[in-house]
Every structure is written in structure tokens, then in C-alpha cells.
Design an enzyme around this catalytic site. Structure first.
Site, PDB file in Angstrom:
ATOM      1  CG  HIS A  19     -14.929  21.405   6.164  1.00 18.96           C
ATOM      2  ND1 HIS A  19     -15.930  20.696   5.767  1.00 18.96           N
ATOM      3  CD2 HIS A  19     -14.577  21.227   7.341  1.00 18.96           C
ATOM      4  CE1 HIS A  19     -16.588  20.258   6.740  1.00 18.96           C
ATOM      5  NE2 HIS A  19     -16.015  20.873   7.904  1.00 18.96           N
ATOM      6  N   GLY A  46      -7.863  26.414  13.995  1.00 13.76           N
ATOM      7  CA  GLY A  46      -6.399  26.482  13.672  1.00 13.76           C
ATOM      8  C   GLY A  46      -5.846  26.667  12.494  1.00 13.76           C
ATOM      9  CB  THR A  48      -9.098  28.573   8.815  1.00 14.88           C
ATOM     10  OG1 THR A  48      -9.576  27.117   8.478  1.00 14.88           O
ATOM     11  CG2 THR A  48      -9.697  29.376   8.240  1.00 14.88           C
ATOM     12  N   GLY A  66      -9.843  22.041  13.314  1.00  8.27           N
ATOM     13  CA  GLY A  66     -11.024  21.462  13.636  1.00  8.27           C
ATOM     14  C   GLY A  66     -11.420  20.213  14.198  1.00  8.27           C
ATOM     15  CG  ASP A  71     -15.113  22.165  13.571  1.00  4.69           C
ATOM     16  OD1 ASP A  71     -14.633  23.461  13.344  1.00  4.69           O
ATOM     17  OD2 ASP A  71     -15.155  21.297  12.971  1.00  4.69           O
TER      18      ASP A  71
END
Length: 152
Positions: A19, A46, A48, A66, A71
Site C-alpha cells: 500500500h 503496477g 510497486t 492495486g 490485487d
């Protein structure tokens, strides 16, 4: 549900998810363990994934971000047996708009019995395990039997 065995290979497929408030923590963890992680196949949501690629030069299979479905993409890969380890630094103090996706991702990782780290300490335990670079058998749901029972 009946169980069967799946073998996690020596070269693991590792999903990295974080997050927003945890991205720097994951980046620091990845950089600290880069020599070990380079031996494995990396996936990430994406933003990250792109941050990891930019910072380390490592190849990362980046999904969507996410909140845009990343996710769920990682969860689908887990269900298909294509992810062996999930490193997911989630923020327990801030709600995110895609909280249902987060819960679904953690649920699938649990259903398919893959190792999951949700914080640095657990991620360190996983990557420093003497079994991390070994082939390891895990028990997973026997989906073929499950489906056969449902179709009777």
C-alpha cells in the site's frame, strides 16, 4: 475439502505488493534482499513493480495498480498456482478504496496455502528460511476432486 500436494520450485515466483504508506518499507526490504530476490521470478502490482524495477534494475512482471485490479490479478495467479510466495505490506491504519480486493487477495493466499508476509519481520523470516531456495511441498485444495463432487 480434500487436499493434494503442490511443490514450490527452487526458483520461486514471488508477488510483491505494498500500500502507498508501505511502499518505501517494501523498497528498503527489496534492496536489502536483492541478491536473493534476483534468483527468483518477481511479480508486483503496477506502481510497486515499476518502483522496484526503477530502483533495482530487476525484472518485475508488473500487473495493474492495486486499485485498478492489480490485487485481483495477483489473486488469480495464486489460484492458478503461478505464485509461490506473497510479500504484502498492507497498511492496517488506513482504509483503501479497494479493501474488498485486499481481503480477497489474503483469502486466496490462505486458501492455496502459500507463504505470506504482511510485515518486515515475517518477510525476513521467509526469505532467511533454510528452505527458501529449496523445492518445498505444500498442501493445497484438490480442485479436481472438489469439482467432481460438485458435478455429481
Amino acid at each position: 475439502m480434500e487436499l493434494t500436494t503442490r511443490t514450490l520450485p527452487t526458483r520461486k515466483h514471488i508477488a510483491l505488493v505494498a500500500h502507498d504508506h508501505c511502499k518505501q518499507m517494501l523498497m528498503n526490504w527489496v534492496e536489502r534482499h536483492q541478491p536473493l530476490l534476483e534468483k527468483h521470478v518477481l511479480y508486483a502490482t503496477g506502481t510497486t513493480g515499476n518502483l522496484i524495477q526503477r530502483a533495482t534494475g530487476m525484472d518485475v512482471n508488473a500487473m495493474l495498480s492495486g486499485p485498478m485490479g492489480g490485487d485481483q490479478q495477483v489473486g488469480a495467479l495464486i489460484s492458478e498456482g503461478k505464485i509461490d510466495v506473497l510479500i504484502f505490506f498492507w497498511d492496517p491504519l488506513n482504509a483503501v478504496p479497494h479493501d474488498p480486493d485486499v481481503k480477497a487477495l489474503l483469502r486466496l493466499a490462505t486458501v492455496w496455502n502459500i507463504p505470506v508476509a504482511t510485515n518486515v519481520s515475517t518477510a525476513d523470516f521467509i526469505i532467511q528460511s533454510p528452505h527458501f531456495n529449496d523445492a518445498v511441498d505444500i498442501l493445497i485444495p484438490d480442485y479436481a476432486r472438489y469439482l467432481a463432487e460438485r458435478l455429481k
